[in-house]
Structure formats: structure tokens, C-alpha cells
Design a protein around this motif. Structure first.
Motif, PDB file in Angstrom:
ATOM      1  N   ARG A  34      -2.732 -13.212   4.895  1.00  0.00           N
ATOM      2  CA  ARG A  34      -1.799 -13.422   5.747  1.00  0.00           C
ATOM      3  C   ARG A  34      -1.397 -15.132   5.768  1.00  0.00           C
ATOM      4  O   ARG A  34      -0.541 -15.563   5.984  1.00  0.00           O
ATOM      5  CB  ARG A  34      -1.665 -12.863   7.206  1.00  0.00           C
ATOM      6  CG  ARG A  34      -1.566 -11.382   7.024  1.00  0.00           C
ATOM      7  CD  ARG A  34      -1.820 -10.885   8.538  1.00  0.00           C
ATOM      8  NE  ARG A  34      -0.275 -11.385   9.201  1.00  0.00           N
ATOM      9  CZ  ARG A  34       0.706 -10.635   9.378  1.00  0.00           C
ATOM     10  NH1 ARG A  34       0.957  -9.591   8.657  1.00  0.00           N
ATOM     11  NH2 ARG A  34       1.716 -11.157  10.007  1.00  0.00           N
ATOM     12  N   ALA A  36      -0.943 -18.528   4.100  1.00  0.00           N
ATOM     13  CA  ALA A  36      -0.384 -18.887   2.602  1.00  0.00           C
ATOM     14  C   ALA A  36      -1.026 -19.766   1.967  1.00  0.00           C
ATOM     15  O   ALA A  36      -1.075 -19.596   0.559  1.00  0.00           O
ATOM     16  CB  ALA A  36       1.011 -19.983   3.257  1.00  0.00           C
ATOM     17  N   VAL A 100       1.858 -16.155   7.015  1.00  0.00           N
ATOM     18  CA  VAL A 100       3.247 -15.674   6.374  1.00  0.00           C
ATOM     19  C   VAL A 100       3.943 -14.664   7.193  1.00  0.00           C
ATOM     20  O   VAL A 100       5.253 -14.131   7.163  1.00  0.00           O
ATOM     21  CB  VAL A 100       2.877 -15.081   4.995  1.00  0.00           C
ATOM     22  CG1 VAL A 100       2.635 -16.123   4.103  1.00  0.00           C
ATOM     23  CG2 VAL A 100       2.070 -13.885   4.886  1.00  0.00           C
ATOM     24  N   LEU A 103       6.979 -16.176   9.147  1.00  0.00           N
ATOM     25  CA  LEU A 103       7.707 -16.754   8.727  1.00  0.00           C
ATOM     26  C   LEU A 103       9.430 -16.251   8.922  1.00  0.00           C
ATOM     27  O   LEU A 103      10.345 -16.901   8.625  1.00  0.00           O
ATOM     28  CB  LEU A 103       7.634 -16.891   6.880  1.00  0.00           C
ATOM     29  CG  LEU A 103       6.705 -17.490   6.607  1.00  0.00           C
ATOM     30  CD1 LEU A 103       6.350 -17.492   4.792  1.00  0.00           C
ATOM     31  CD2 LEU A 103       6.820 -19.044   6.934  1.00  0.00           C
TER      32      LEU A 103
END
Length: 108
Positions: A34, A36, A100, A103
Motif C-alpha cells: 500500500r 506508494a 495509496v 488517496l
């Protein structure tokens, strides 16, 4: 340029298996992580495994076009790293994390 004898003694199957293993590790990293930056590194690992395979086939066939192709892929990868890290830094500045899963906060 003369290729060293030790490289010619390594069977092509070893390069194929090693490149496949690196590519699979990259896929697993993209699908399971997860963070980035880890995802970005996994994509680069997949790209480098393909470069390794191109260079191995180029050496095996004694054709320098594969190695030239690898050079251009590495140039594009360097540009990708610059843009990708800039995007990751901007995401971190906005939401203070590089997860992520979070986001969706960037949506309106």
C-alpha cells in the motif's frame, strides 16, 4: 566489443528463470503493498527484469540492437523516476502520507 567467456557459459534458461522471478516479485509487490514508494520500486523491478532479459537475448544472439533498446528504456525509466517521485512528494505534502488507500482524500 568482445563478450567475456563466463557470460557465454551461462545458459539462456538461467536468465529467463531469473528474469521471470524478478518480474513475479515486482507483480507481487505492486498487488500487495500500500506504500506508494514500494509500489514504485516494484514497477522499476519489473522494468529492470525485462531489461535483463533483453540484454541476455541480445548477448545470446550477438546482436547489439537489444542492448541499445535497453539503453533507451533506461533513459525513459530515469525520466519516469523523476516524475513519479515528484508526484509522490506532492501527494505527501497534501495528505501527509503515501498510503495509496488514503488517496481518496484527493477527490473533491
Amino acid at each position: 566489443m568482445q563478450i567475456p567467456d563466463i557470460i557465454r557459459q551461462i545458459p539462456l534458461n538461467y536468465y529467463i528463470w531469473f528474469s521471470t522471478a524478478l518480474f513475479c516479485i515486482g507483480i507481487i509487490g505492486v498487488l500487495t503493498r500500500r506504500n506508494a514508494i514500494i509500489i514504485f520500486m516494484s514497477v522499476e523491478l519489473m522494468l529492470n527484469s525485462v531489461n535483463l532479459l533483453l540484454a541476455a537475448f541480445s548477448s545470446y544472439k550477438s546482436d547489439p540492437s537489444g542492448q541499445i533498446f535497453v539503453f533507451f528504456i533506461m533513459a525513459v525509466a530515469a525520466a519516469e523516476v523523476a516524475v513519479g517521485l515528484a508526484i509522490i512528494v506532492m501527494i505527501y505534502r497534501n495528505i501527509q502520507t503515501i498510503d495509496v488507500g488514503l488517496l481518496n482524500k484527493l477527490k473533491w
